[in-house]
Scaffold this motif. Structure first.
Motif, PDB file in Angstrom:
ATOM      1  N   LEU A 301     -32.790 -44.979 -16.163  1.00 20.84           N
ATOM      2  CA  LEU A 301     -33.866 -44.994 -15.189  1.00 20.84           C
ATOM      3  C   LEU A 301     -33.345 -44.446 -14.031  1.00 20.84           C
ATOM      4  O   LEU A 301     -34.320 -43.925 -12.978  1.00 20.84           O
ATOM      5  N   VAL A 302     -32.222 -44.900 -13.518  1.00 19.47           N
ATOM      6  CA  VAL A 302     -31.724 -44.310 -12.092  1.00 19.47           C
ATOM      7  C   VAL A 302     -31.640 -42.855 -12.273  1.00 19.47           C
ATOM      8  O   VAL A 302     -32.012 -42.091 -11.000  1.00 19.47           O
ATOM      9  N   GLN A 303     -31.086 -42.463 -13.033  1.00 25.67           N
ATOM     10  CA  GLN A 303     -30.693 -40.638 -13.410  1.00 25.67           C
ATOM     11  C   GLN A 303     -32.102 -39.974 -13.536  1.00 25.67           C
ATOM     12  O   GLN A 303     -32.229 -38.847 -12.891  1.00 25.67           O
ATOM     13  N   PHE A 304     -32.808 -40.325 -14.022  1.00 28.45           N
ATOM     14  CA  PHE A 304     -33.855 -39.474 -14.903  1.00 28.45           C
ATOM     15  C   PHE A 304     -35.462 -39.892 -14.349  1.00 28.45           C
ATOM     16  O   PHE A 304     -36.211 -39.463 -14.347  1.00 28.45           O
ATOM     17  N   GLY A 305     -35.416 -41.407 -13.668  1.00 28.16           N
ATOM     18  CA  GLY A 305     -36.750 -41.900 -13.116  1.00 28.16           C
ATOM     19  C   GLY A 305     -37.439 -42.370 -14.488  1.00 28.16           C
ATOM     20  O   GLY A 305     -37.047 -42.246 -15.523  1.00 28.16           O
ATOM     21  N   LEU A 306     -38.817 -42.567 -14.063  1.00 28.32           N
ATOM     22  CA  LEU A 306     -39.778 -43.117 -15.233  1.00 28.32           C
ATOM     23  C   LEU A 306     -40.298 -41.913 -15.976  1.00 28.32           C
ATOM     24  O   LEU A 306     -41.419 -41.381 -16.015  1.00 28.32           O
ATOM     25  N   THR A 307     -39.343 -41.256 -16.638  1.00 30.47           N
ATOM     26  CA  THR A 307     -39.666 -40.041 -17.674  1.00 30.47           C
ATOM     27  C   THR A 307     -39.108 -40.478 -19.138  1.00 30.47           C
ATOM     28  O   THR A 307     -38.434 -41.483 -19.336  1.00 30.47           O
ATOM     29  N   SER A 308     -39.439 -39.652 -20.058  1.00 29.37           N
ATOM     30  CA  SER A 308     -38.945 -40.143 -21.444  1.00 29.37           C
ATOM     31  C   SER A 308     -37.385 -39.983 -21.549  1.00 29.37           C
ATOM     32  O   SER A 308     -36.800 -40.371 -22.613  1.00 29.37           O
ATOM     33  N   SER A 309     -36.755 -39.152 -20.810  1.00 29.79           N
ATOM     34  CA  SER A 309     -35.249 -38.961 -20.541  1.00 29.79           C
ATOM     35  C   SER A 309     -34.589 -40.387 -20.324  1.00 29.79           C
ATOM     36  O   SER A 309     -33.473 -40.411 -20.553  1.00 29.79           O
ATOM     37  N   LEU A 310     -35.385 -41.279 -19.618  1.00 23.89           N
ATOM     38  CA  LEU A 310     -34.607 -42.474 -19.426  1.00 23.89           C
ATOM     39  C   LEU A 310     -33.948 -43.297 -20.673  1.00 23.89           C
ATOM     40  O   LEU A 310     -33.057 -44.116 -20.267  1.00 23.89           O
ATOM     41  N   PHE A 311     -34.424 -42.792 -21.669  1.00 21.79           N
ATOM     42  CA  PHE A 311     -34.158 -43.634 -23.141  1.00 21.79           C
ATOM     43  C   PHE A 311     -32.927 -42.786 -23.743  1.00 21.79           C
ATOM     44  O   PHE A 311     -32.466 -43.388 -24.728  1.00 21.79           O
ATOM     45  N   LEU A 312     -32.720 -41.812 -23.108  1.00 15.61           N
ATOM     46  CA  LEU A 312     -31.359 -40.827 -23.660  1.00 15.61           C
ATOM     47  C   LEU A 312     -30.141 -41.517 -23.579  1.00 15.61           C
ATOM     48  O   LEU A 312     -29.581 -41.506 -24.971  1.00 15.61           O
ATOM     49  N   PRO A 313     -29.625 -42.146 -22.754  1.00 18.56           N
ATOM     50  CA  PRO A 313     -28.369 -42.822 -22.731  1.00 18.56           C
ATOM     51  C   PRO A 313     -28.319 -44.075 -23.683  1.00 18.56           C
ATOM     52  O   PRO A 313     -27.421 -44.220 -24.546  1.00 18.56           O
ATOM     53  N   ALA A 314     -29.451 -44.716 -23.567  1.00 13.91           N
ATOM     54  CA  ALA A 314     -29.401 -45.986 -24.605  1.00 13.91           C
ATOM     55  C   ALA A 314     -29.577 -45.481 -25.951  1.00 13.91           C
ATOM     56  O   ALA A 314     -29.004 -46.000 -26.982  1.00 13.91           O
ATOM     57  N   GLY A 315     -30.584 -44.393 -26.368  1.00 12.02           N
ATOM     58  CA  GLY A 315     -30.668 -43.978 -27.463  1.00 12.02           C
ATOM     59  C   GLY A 315     -29.462 -43.298 -28.245  1.00 12.02           C
ATOM     60  O   GLY A 315     -29.400 -43.624 -29.304  1.00 12.02           O
ATOM     61  N   VAL A 316     -28.640 -42.592 -27.356  1.00 17.61           N
ATOM     62  CA  VAL A 316     -27.474 -42.048 -28.053  1.00 17.61           C
ATOM     63  C   VAL A 316     -26.380 -42.919 -28.326  1.00 17.61           C
ATOM     64  O   VAL A 316     -25.965 -43.030 -29.434  1.00 17.61           O
ATOM     65  N   PHE A 317     -26.195 -44.214 -27.419  1.00 10.97           N
ATOM     66  CA  PHE A 317     -25.354 -45.279 -27.720  1.00 10.97           C
ATOM     67  C   PHE A 317     -25.787 -46.024 -29.027  1.00 10.97           C
ATOM     68  O   PHE A 317     -25.067 -46.455 -29.701  1.00 10.97           O
ATOM     69  N   LEU A 318     -27.230 -46.232 -28.968  1.00  9.97           N
ATOM     70  CA  LEU A 318     -27.666 -47.209 -30.300  1.00  9.97           C
ATOM     71  C   LEU A 318     -27.190 -46.350 -31.680  1.00  9.97           C
ATOM     72  O   LEU A 318     -27.127 -47.103 -32.429  1.00  9.97           O
ATOM     73  N   ILE A 319     -27.564 -44.944 -31.657  1.00  9.88           N
ATOM     74  CA  ILE A 319     -27.074 -44.306 -32.811  1.00  9.88           C
ATOM     75  C   ILE A 319     -25.562 -44.451 -33.188  1.00  9.88           C
ATOM     76  O   ILE A 319     -25.409 -44.610 -34.257  1.00  9.88           O
ATOM     77  N   LEU A 320     -25.099 -44.165 -32.073  1.00  6.95           N
ATOM     78  CA  LEU A 320     -23.268 -44.258 -32.626  1.00  6.95           C
ATOM     79  C   LEU A 320     -22.921 -45.811 -32.867  1.00  6.95           C
ATOM     80  O   LEU A 320     -22.289 -46.255 -33.623  1.00  6.95           O
ATOM     81  N   ASN A 321     -23.542 -46.791 -32.099  1.00  8.59           N
ATOM     82  CA  ASN A 321     -23.279 -48.138 -32.442  1.00  8.59           C
ATOM     83  C   ASN A 321     -23.967 -48.612 -33.683  1.00  8.59           C
ATOM     84  O   ASN A 321     -23.165 -49.414 -34.369  1.00  8.59           O
ATOM     85  N   ILE A 322     -24.969 -48.144 -34.372  1.00  9.95           N
ATOM     86  CA  ILE A 322     -25.477 -48.583 -35.631  1.00  9.95           C
ATOM     87  C   ILE A 322     -24.481 -47.805 -36.557  1.00  9.95           C
ATOM     88  O   ILE A 322     -24.251 -48.397 -37.529  1.00  9.95           O
ATOM     89  N   THR A 323     -24.099 -46.694 -36.357  1.00  7.76           N
ATOM     90  CA  THR A 323     -23.287 -45.902 -37.352  1.00  7.76           C
ATOM     91  C   THR A 323     -21.769 -46.525 -37.289  1.00  7.76           C
ATOM     92  O   THR A 323     -21.326 -46.898 -38.538  1.00  7.76           O
ATOM     93  N   GLU A 324     -21.450 -47.219 -36.360  1.00  3.85           N
ATOM     94  CA  GLU A 324     -20.057 -47.927 -36.269  1.00  3.85           C
ATOM     95  C   GLU A 324     -20.155 -49.278 -36.951  1.00  3.85           C
ATOM     96  O   GLU A 324     -19.408 -49.639 -38.023  1.00  3.85           O
ATOM     97  N   SER A 325     -21.188 -49.885 -36.688  1.00  3.89           N
ATOM     98  CA  SER A 325     -21.269 -51.264 -37.211  1.00  3.89           C
ATOM     99  C   SER A 325     -21.678 -51.470 -38.485  1.00  3.89           C
ATOM    100  O   SER A 325     -21.537 -52.527 -39.107  1.00  3.89           O
TER     101      SER A 325
END
Length: 390
Positions: A301-325
């Motif tokens: 939200l701080v880097q991209f503002g209220l755009t669809s890109s705000l979900f990019l950091p959390a989405g990337v981590f979520l994919i990696l975290n699900i794969t790991e766990s």
């Protein structure tokens, strides 16, 4: 003989009636002991936290010191070298992350204010579409004067509270909260540094003098009846717990590096900082991943503002975290190292209430240690099955 028989019968009845009373007293005493133990763990947390943390690190490093001892390297030299190898990477990483972490701490009040303003703007736009227009203004009716008006003050019109006033009030409160959090972190830094230094010194002395003290305790103290079994038990606990902690540490480090690399590829700022943060928080199963997602949503939200890109950091981590766990960790650890998720969350809540953030980080290693000890002693098998149940 009849009198003797009647006396024996009376004694049996008295003993039979005393058993339930003794059982209730025993249960009450056990309950009081449990509460006293919990209170002691809470009261002595400033002493117990460094002890537990140092003991876990010493368990990890002691096999390496023993191997060095076999090739005639003194314990003092090998322990000092291992501590330097352990502290140096964390020191370099802390130096690299100090500047971005300090920048984010200073900008927390501003970030909170900006997020609040964005939310207020969205709320105002929604209210503009949903709220009906106000009725046309009419001239206020003149009130008939009365003799009683001379003895009282006239009612003054209420000053309306505007939306901007509410926004400014909320923003000021959030800024003050951010400033208070920063002051709390800075004020607790000396105590934290002192605890870290104490842990380093304690780890060194445990590695150098701990094995000799342990062998003297096993050999000379009468409380240890089966000395050979005690040695085998401690060795097995050490191997299994070391294997668990080393495996989890490697997995979390790989997760942090993968997250930092992916963030750098997508152009997310301070990628190394967020990779280190998710690696550290992943030591807390389930809850650590949720907290990391929340933090990364704020970052987006701080880097991209209220755009669809705000979900990019959390989405990337979520994919990696699900794969790991779901794939990597179960395949590496196996069935014997698995724990029930509900038991983990309850145990994290208990240790977090007792010892705070450090208790949350140490919760799973402590639970694993308890499970290994119970399994090797062959007691409370029903509790082991409960901890491992899926």
């Amino acid at each position: 003989m009849d009198n003797a028989g009647s006396i024996n019968e009376k004694q049996k009845k008295n003993l039979t009636g005393a058993y339930p009373k003794i059982a209730k007293q025993t249960k009450l005493l056990n309950t009081l002991v449990i509460f006293a133990f919990i209170y002691t763990m809470y009261l002595a947390k400033s002493l117990l936290i460094p002890l537990f943390f140092s003991a876990f690190i010493a368990l990890l490093l002691s096999p390496l010191v023993a191997i060095a001892r076999k090739v005639y390297v003194p314990r003092t030299i090998s322990a000092g070298a291992l501590i330097v190898l352990l502290v140096a990477p964390f020191t370099l990483l802390s130096v690299q992350l100090a500047e971005p972490a300090e920048r984010w701490l200073h900008s927390l009040p501003k970030i909170a204010a900006e997020i609040t303003e964005e939310i207020e703007e969205i709320s105002s736009s929604i209210d503009a579409f949903t709220t009906p227009p106000p009725p046309p203004e009419t001239e206020p009716e003149e009130r008939e004067s009365s003799i009683f008006d001379w003895f009282g003050d006239k009612d003054e019109p209420d000053t309306p509270v505007t939306q901007s006033d509410k926004t400014n009030s909320v923003t000021d409160k959030i800024k003050q909260t951010g400033i208070d959090m920063g002051l709390t972190l800075f004020s607790s830094a000396p105590f934290l540094l002192a605890q870290i230094l104490g842990c380093v010194v304690l780890i060194f002395f445990l590695l150098v003098f701990g094995p000799n003290l342990f062998h003297v305790f096993i050999r000379d103290f009468p409380v240890v009846t089966d000395k050979r079994r005690a040695l085998v038990l401690v060795d097995q606990i050490q191997r299994e717990l070391s294997s668990y902690i080393v495996t989890i540490s490697i997995i979390n480090t790989c997760l942090g590096l993968a997250t930092a690399g992916a963030f750098h590829y997508f152009g997310i700022e301070d990628a190394l900082l967020w990779g280190a943060l998710v690696a550290l928080m992943n030591f807390v199963p389930y809850l650590g991943g949720v907290a990391s997602c929340v933090v990364l949503l704020v970052v987006g939200l701080v880097q991209f503002g209220l755009t669809s890109s705000l979900f990019l950091p959390a989405g990337v981590f979520l994919i990696l975290n699900i794969t790991e766990s779901q794939l990597i960790t179960p395949a590496v650890l196996g069935r014997s190292m698995q724990l029930n998720p509900l038991i983990i969350i309850i145990w994290i809540a208990i240790t977090g209430w007792l010892w705070g953030v450090i208790g949350v980080l140490l919760a799973v290693p402590i639970l694993m240690c308890v499970k290994i000890i119970l399994a090797n002693l062959g007691v409370f098998n029903h509790w082991i099955r409960l901890i491992e149940s899926k």
